[in-house]
Design a protein around this motif. Structure first.
Motif, short mmCIF file in Angstrom:
data_model
loop_
_atom_site.label_atom_id
_atom_site.label_comp_id
_atom_site.label_asym_id
_atom_site.label_seq_id
_atom_site.Cartn_x
_atom_site.Cartn_y
_atom_site.Cartn_z
N CYS A 268 41.63 29.53 32.62
CA CYS A 268 40.24 30.94 33.07
C CYS A 268 39.99 31.24 32.08
O CYS A 268 38.29 30.68 31.17
CB CYS A 268 40.01 31.75 34.15
N GLY B 32 32.72 33.63 39.55
CA GLY B 32 33.29 33.94 39.90
C GLY B 32 34.15 33.01 40.04
O GLY B 32 33.95 31.79 40.16
N VAL B 33 35.42 33.93 41.21
CA VAL B 33 36.56 33.63 41.15
C VAL B 33 36.90 33.32 42.85
O VAL B 33 37.02 34.58 43.07
CB VAL B 33 38.05 34.22 40.65
N THR B 34 37.33 32.96 43.67
CA THR B 34 37.68 32.47 45.08
C THR B 34 39.07 31.66 45.29
O THR B 34 39.20 31.31 44.44
CB THR B 34 36.76 32.67 46.08
N VAL C 101 44.16 35.21 43.57
CA VAL C 101 42.90 35.83 43.79
C VAL C 101 42.31 36.77 43.00
O VAL C 101 41.25 37.35 42.31
CB VAL C 101 41.77 34.37 44.65
N GLY C 102 42.73 37.95 43.79
CA GLY C 102 42.01 39.25 42.98
C GLY C 102 42.82 39.59 42.07
O GLY C 102 41.95 40.11 41.75
N CYS D 65 40.24 37.97 39.44
CA CYS D 65 38.74 38.83 39.66
C CYS D 65 39.69 40.11 38.81
O CYS D 65 38.00 40.49 38.27
CB CYS D 65 38.58 38.85 41.21
N LEU E 146 35.52 40.81 37.38
CA LEU E 146 34.67 39.96 38.13
C LEU E 146 35.08 40.23 39.64
O LEU E 146 36.05 40.67 40.36
CB LEU E 146 35.21 38.22 38.51
N GLY F 66 36.09 40.75 43.25
CA GLY F 66 36.98 40.41 44.12
C GLY F 66 37.66 41.47 44.97
O GLY F 66 37.39 42.25 45.27
N VAL G 120 31.37 36.82 45.74
CA VAL G 120 31.67 36.58 45.37
C VAL G 120 31.63 36.34 43.32
O VAL G 120 32.15 36.62 42.74
CB VAL G 120 32.47 34.98 45.34
#
Length: 417
Positions: free
Chosen positions: A66, A77-79, A92-93, A96, A101, A103, A311
């Motif tokens: 990333c 964003g990231v999911t 993911v959390g 973020c 970000l 999350g 997100v």
């Protein structure tokens, strides 16, 4: 100006992956998937989508990739998706949090991922749940079964998709499934091997789809025949009296509070028992296909797009645009064998009111049922202004779909002389 991208951790083989890609593109974002095995997600190749091979269990490796992408793009964003396991969502959390970000809270996700911890937190908060015990060996399972009383449900303490979940009505069935879970037959995704022994909460099945702290919709659902728990049908909205709806909403929101959730989507499975609504499971994510499509058809709320807005830090909306009934029937084979042919999907899709017909399997595919969500071979979705009309449309469409499965040849054991 750098192009804005949405990072998708892993994907979804039969579920929401493509929906998130399309939502990202509709919002002007470039979707990039990071996966341990990008080739396992067919839509990535079919749609010519960008993907990067990386060990998604390795947080440092993900941060490195990333960071490299940030030198070229603006990461909006990231999911991600619970594939191969819910632990992806906790990752993911953490990603973020590292990049500042929006999350989910990774600690809250991990608490849900462990079903025993989830049960403990719900019980401490007074949320109605089935009686339960944690077991590490066959003796523990036997004692727990005696304390709770037959029938019981045995399931891995960590897992998803109903994998390894079985209803046991007799002591022999308990012993047999315990051997299956502990004896190496079950594909465990975590260590140590721990089994949750639960009371079988009996009653109608419902699912609450939540965004943030708002219950967007409640569906009525149904499983196929026991002892497994393979979904067969979903209907939005569930035909509930106002007081029943209110009680389910209250229990669902109490579950969020107990588990420290309330950011992004949550899916809660409940049974209406003699005690009223009882929480079976809380999943800190958007439910998989076909729930998002059904919510969109029933209420006009596109949960996938609104989640992507959340997100990337945009304002999202849960405003309902209409009130229809939407239902889905899951297509599940009745035997193991080789799929010879399928027929009727195009005719079924042409029926007015049918929104989507999907078949995952192609002729000559071997079918080996596992007693969980991997048994799905497709689904049909229909909607109309009324429940009766939607059910009639759905049944007409399902009746047009057929297939043939030739059983695997029986192995003939050689005679010994």
């Amino acid at each position: 100006m750098a192009q804005r991208v949405l990072i998708l951790i892993e994907g979804s083989k039969t579920g929401n992956g493509l929906l998130y890609v399309q939502a990202a593109q509709s919002l002007g974002l470039r979707p990039i998937t990071l996966s341990t095995d990008p080739a396992s997600y067919e839509y990535l190749g079919t749609e010519g989508l960008e993907s990067i091979h990386v060990d998604t269990d390795n947080l440092e490796a993900l941060i490195h990739v990333c960071s490299r992408l940030r030198s070229t793009y603006d990461i909006a964003g990231v999911t991600g998706f619970p594939s191969p396991g819910e632990s992806v969502l906790a990752t993911v959390g953490k990603l973020c949090g590292y990049f500042g970000l929006p999350g989910p809270n990774p600690t809250s996700i991990e608490q849900c991922y462990d079903k025993f911890t989830q049960r403990q937190l719900l019980a401490e908060a007074g949320v109605p749940i089935p009686a339960y015990r944690l077991a590490a060996n066959a003796g523990d399972v036997k004692r727990a079964t005696a304390e709770i009383g037959l029938p019981v449900i045995l399931k891995p303490a960590v897992g998803n998709g109903s994998s390894g979940v079985r209803l046991c009505r007799t002591v022999d069935e308990v012993a047999e499934h315990t051997t299956h879970l502990l004896g190496g037959s079950h594909n465990w995704r975590s260590s140590p091997r721990r089994i949750l022994v639960e009371e079988f909460a009996q009653g109608p099945l419902y699912g609450a789809q939540i965004m943030g702290n708002e219950v967007i919709g409640i569906c009525a659902a149904d499983f196929g025949p026991p002892p497994h728990f393979v979904y067969r049908e979903f209907t939005f909205p569930a035909p509930l009296a106002a007081e029943e709806h209110e009680r389910i909403v209250k229990v669902a929101l109490s579950s969020l509070q107990a588990l420290g959730l309330g950011w992004g989507p949550t899916s809660i499975e409940l049974r209406w028992t003699k005690r009223g609504p009882v929480v079976i499971e809380v999943n800190p994510r958007l439910a998989g296909t076909p729930d998002p499509q059904l919510v969109h058809l029933a209420y006009g709320v596109d949960l996938v797009t609104e989640h992507v807005r959340l997100v990337i830090g945009d304002e999202w909306s849960s405003r309902k645009l209409h009130a229809h009934t939407a239902a889905a029937r899951i297509l599940v084979p009745d035997r193991d064998g080789t799929l010879d042919w399928t027929d009727g999907p195009s005719r079924a899709a042409a029926i007015p009111g049918v929104a989507e017909v999907k078949l995952y399997v192609k002729p000559k595919t071997p079918i080996v049922r596992k007693g969980d969500d991997r048994d799905w071979v497709g689904y049909v979705i229909a909607s109309s202004p009324s429940l009766a009309q939607t059910e009639a449309i759905l049944q007409s469409a399902v009746d047009l779909i057929g297939w043939s499965i030739t059983p695997f040849p029986t192995m003939i054991r050689p005679e010994w002389h």
